[in-house]
Design an enzyme around this catalytic site. Structure first.
Site, PDB file in Angstrom:
ATOM      1  N   GLY A  80     -52.024  -8.555  62.114  1.00 16.65           N
ATOM      2  CA  GLY A  80     -52.993  -8.433  63.193  1.00 16.65           C
ATOM      3  C   GLY A  80     -52.466  -8.118  64.574  1.00 16.65           C
ATOM      4  N   GLU A 114     -47.676 -10.694  57.651  1.00 17.06           N
ATOM      5  CA  GLU A 114     -48.256  -9.538  56.958  1.00 17.06           C
ATOM      6  C   GLU A 114     -48.579  -8.424  57.949  1.00 17.06           C
ATOM      7  OE1 GLU A 114     -51.824 -11.181  55.281  1.00 17.06           O
ATOM      8  OE2 GLU A 114     -50.770 -12.511  53.912  1.00 17.06           O
ATOM      9  N   PRO A 115     -47.613  -7.970  58.741  1.00 16.39           N
ATOM     10  CA  PRO A 115     -47.936  -6.943  59.729  1.00 16.39           C
ATOM     11  C   PRO A 115     -48.168  -5.588  59.067  1.00 16.39           C
ATOM     12  CG  PRO A 115     -45.569  -7.283  59.664  1.00 16.39           C
ATOM     13  CD  PRO A 115     -46.178  -8.304  58.733  1.00 16.39           C
ATOM     14  N   GLY A 116     -49.119  -4.856  59.572  1.00 17.12           N
ATOM     15  CA  GLY A 116     -49.351  -3.495  59.095  1.00 17.12           C
ATOM     16  C   GLY A 116     -49.238  -2.539  60.273  1.00 17.12           C
ATOM     17  N   ARG A 117     -50.329  -2.507  61.050  1.00 18.56           N
ATOM     18  CA  ARG A 117     -50.426  -1.578  62.175  1.00 18.56           C
ATOM     19  C   ARG A 117     -49.237  -1.640  63.125  1.00 18.56           C
ATOM     20  NH1 ARG A 117     -55.603  -0.319  64.173  1.00 18.56           N
ATOM     21  NH2 ARG A 117     -56.311  -2.281  63.315  1.00 18.56           N
ATOM     22  N   ARG A 174     -60.772   6.811  61.744  1.00 15.74           N
ATOM     23  CA  ARG A 174     -60.901   5.741  62.738  1.00 15.74           C
ATOM     24  C   ARG A 174     -61.818   6.073  63.916  1.00 15.74           C
ATOM     25  NH1 ARG A 174     -57.316   3.575  65.327  1.00 15.74           N
ATOM     26  NH2 ARG A 174     -57.982   1.457  64.934  1.00 15.74           N
ATOM     27  N   TYR A 203     -64.759   3.479  64.145  1.00 16.36           N
ATOM     28  CA  TYR A 203     -64.650   2.409  65.153  1.00 16.36           C
ATOM     29  C   TYR A 203     -64.697   2.953  66.576  1.00 16.36           C
ATOM     30  CZ  TYR A 203     -62.054   0.775  61.001  1.00 16.36           C
ATOM     31  OH  TYR A 203     -61.641   0.502  59.729  1.00 16.36           O
ATOM     32  N   CYS A 208     -69.719  18.187  57.874  1.00 23.84           N
ATOM     33  CA  CYS A 208     -71.114  18.336  58.287  1.00 23.84           C
ATOM     34  C   CYS A 208     -71.726  16.998  58.675  1.00 23.84           C
ATOM     35  CB  CYS A 208     -71.900  19.004  57.171  1.00 23.84           C
ATOM     36  SG  CYS A 208     -71.245  20.638  56.872  1.00 23.84           S
TER      37      CYS A 208
HETATM   38  N1  LLP Z   1     -53.299  -9.201  56.084  1.00 23.60           N
HETATM   39  C1  LLP Z   1     -54.593  -9.142  55.706  1.00 23.60           C
HETATM   40  C2  LLP Z   1     -55.117 -10.174  54.807  1.00 23.60           C
HETATM   41  C3  LLP Z   1     -55.404  -8.105  56.187  1.00 23.60           C
HETATM   42  O1  LLP Z   1     -56.684  -8.052  55.825  1.00 23.60           O
HETATM   43  C4  LLP Z   1     -54.867  -7.131  57.062  1.00 23.60           C
HETATM   44  C5  LLP Z   1     -55.686  -6.042  57.568  1.00 23.60           C
HETATM   45  C6  LLP Z   1     -53.501  -7.233  57.401  1.00 23.60           C
HETATM   46  C7  LLP Z   1     -52.755  -8.298  56.909  1.00 23.60           C
HETATM   47  C8  LLP Z   1     -52.820  -6.255  58.303  1.00 23.60           C
HETATM   48  O2  LLP Z   1     -53.381  -6.266  59.577  1.00 23.60           O
HETATM   49  P1  LLP Z   1     -52.668  -5.420  60.761  1.00 23.60           P
HETATM   50  O3  LLP Z   1     -51.332  -6.056  61.009  1.00 23.60           O
HETATM   51  O4  LLP Z   1     -52.568  -4.014  60.318  1.00 23.60           O
HETATM   52  O5  LLP Z   1     -53.599  -5.584  61.897  1.00 23.60           O
HETATM   53  N2  LLP Z   1     -59.016  -0.074  59.175  1.00 23.60           N
HETATM   54  C9  LLP Z   1     -58.932  -0.847  60.385  1.00 23.60           C
HETATM   55  C10 LLP Z   1     -58.059  -2.059  60.234  1.00 23.60           C
HETATM   56  C11 LLP Z   1     -58.459  -2.955  59.082  1.00 23.60           C
HETATM   57  C12 LLP Z   1     -57.556  -4.141  58.912  1.00 23.60           C
HETATM   58  C13 LLP Z   1     -57.798  -4.803  57.608  1.00 23.60           C
HETATM   59  N3  LLP Z   1     -56.939  -5.899  57.305  1.00 23.60           N
HETATM   60  C14 LLP Z   1     -58.460   0.054  61.509  1.00 23.60           C
HETATM   61  O6  LLP Z   1     -58.223   1.243  61.268  1.00 23.60           O
HETATM   62  O7  LLP Z   1     -58.354  -0.378  62.658  1.00 23.60           O
END
Ligand code: LLP
Length: 417
Positions: free
Chosen positions: A239, A273-276, A312, A316, A342
């Site tokens: 997050g 659990e970092p993603g973004r 995105r 959003y 379209c």
């Molecule tokens: N862990 C869990 C359980 C999650 O549901 C998520 C993201 C993450 C980790 C990773 O979160 P991050 O570090 O990336 O913030 N599609 C949306 C974002 C959806 C996030 C869903 N869950 C966007 O494009 O902004």
């Protein structure tokens, strides 16, 4: 160091001019900088140096094999949300003991797949899921490590669609119920109670919501310990936000300091659990201008990428920086940059001051590494785009552009037609 920089009028990814990639691969394409992926992973990891921890990169943000492999090479594990993500991560060589499995809707076959793989832990999101995991584990003669994903009812202050830790969200189990479920879990066959988990939302630009949630979970951990339930893993979720435009998210180091301060007395193994935060600013989408048109006081730039390639902005209303791959435009213009789909929602930038793009100019959309390709589709029967990874002065295609034949893969015309 930003690895998407101009040298003269030309935008580069590391040492490779983007126009060279476009010439070889065609447009649109996603380009990732290996140096940026590596630096971001290490920065996050280093923020927790000195405390036992595992970085379980959140596969959903960008699940391309080479991206996963980059983090696995650096010692990373993964956070998965489906059997498909588990399959991808295993193919990329992940250590099963560094896999955590989140998600409110795990299917039987997915649970069994994860059990036989021997993942570290299931982040359980409902009472029924806990029962189901116990049943399947017993049938398979396995033990499932579990954490309960607690919904701490804390507002992360982010977009409503990516807020997950408020009581009315579908995610996790409330504190009171979770305490009861821990007691029940201890009695269930096939269940090893090993952790506690939270994930309160995405693109957070402040640390306090994380800390507030941790404080709530710490009280729970105390209550559980008093009952003789001792947990080893504290999964803090993902997050942490990034800068797309004017946001000022905390640096991983500052986030790390506060999380470590809040958790140090617990003596637990931290999971993240970092993603973004790791992939977002390591990738861009490059497209080509097809046409431009002006009507009254409105200007449109039509490009060959659309909402199916980068969803995105449509979903959003999110902001992605726009840069010219070659700065040879005559000034700037306020315009909508739109795709060929379209739908009126098919825009990548709206009412923005952008370079006065001409036909056949290359346009880069920045900060597109997270939830970019991963959320793309072939809507309007548009083949999904190519992905390349750049390292120094080299690049490789890490996913071929889909062909039009791929579009009908698996389809068949019904025999009665
Ligand atoms: N862990 C869990 C359980 C999650 O549901 C998520 C993201 C993450 C980790 C990773 O979160 P991050 O570090 O990336 O913030 N599609 C949306 C974002 C959806 C996030 C869903 N869950 C966007 O494009 O902004």
């Amino acid at each position: 160091m930003n690895h998407f920089q101009y040298k003269g009028a030309e935008l580069f990814a590391e040492e490779v001019p983007l126009k060279e990639i476009a010439a070889q691969v065609g447009t649109p394409f996603y380009a990732y900088s290996h140096a940026t992926l590596t630096r971001h992973f290490k920065a996050f990891d280093d923020s927790f140096a000195g405390v036992p921890h595992t970085i379980c990169y959140s596969v959903k943000a960008n699940s391309t094999q080479s991206v996963l492999k980059t983090f696995i090479n650096l010692g990373g594990g993964v956070d998965i949300v489906s059997g498909g993500e588990l399959y991808r991560a295993l193919k990329a060589g992940v250590d099963p003991k560094k896999v955590v499995y989140s998600g409110v809707g795990k299917k039987d076959d997915e649970i069994e797949f994860a059990l036989t793989t021997g993942i570290l832990m299931f982040n359980v999101e409902s009472e029924q899921e806990l029962t189901r995991i116990s049943e399947i584990a017993t049938r398979c003669g396995k033990n499932a490590g579990i954490a309960i994903r607690v919904n701490p009812d804390v507002d992360p202050g982010t977009h409503p669609y990516i807020t997950t830790g408020l009581k009315n969200a579908k995610f996790g189990i409330t504190i009171e119920r979770a305490l009861q479920e821990y007691t029940r879990a201890m009695t269930l066959p096939g269940i090893d109670v090993i952790g506690i988990d939270m994930h309160i939302g995405s693109q957070l630009t402040k640390v306090n919501p994380f800390v507030d949630s941790i404080e709530k979970l710490k009280i729970m951990i105390g209550t559980l310990r008093a009952q003789g339930i001792d947990l080893k893993y504290f999964d803090c979720g993902g997050g942490l936000g990034i800068q797309y435009n004017a946001e000022e998210p905390p640096l991983p180091l500052d986030y790390g300091k506060e999380i470590v301060a809040a958790t140090k007395d617990l003596g637990m193994h931290l999971v993240f659990e970092p993603g973004r935060n790791i992939v977002g600013n390591a990738g861009i989408l490059v497209a080509k201008t097809l046409f431009t048109k002006s009507r009254d006081d409105k200007n449109f730039i039509m490009i060959d990428a659309g909402m199916n390639d980068l969803a995105r902005p449509a979903l959003y209303d999110s902001y992605h920086g726009v840069q010219a791959v070659n700065k040879d435009q005559d000034g700037v213009i306020v315009a909508d940059i739109v795709g060929p789909i379209c739908e009126s929602g098919d825009f990548l930038a709206k009412g923005r001051e952008v370079p006065m793009f001409k036909q056949n100019d290359l346009v880069a959309f920045m900060s597109a590494g997270a939830y970019g390709f991963a959320m793309s589709s072939s809507y309007n029967s548009r083949p999904r785009v190519a992905e390349v990874m750049v390292k120094g002065d080299k690049f490789e295609v890490i996913r071929e552009r889909e062909t039009i034949e791929d579009l009908i893969k698996g389809e068949k015309i019904a025999s009665f037609l």
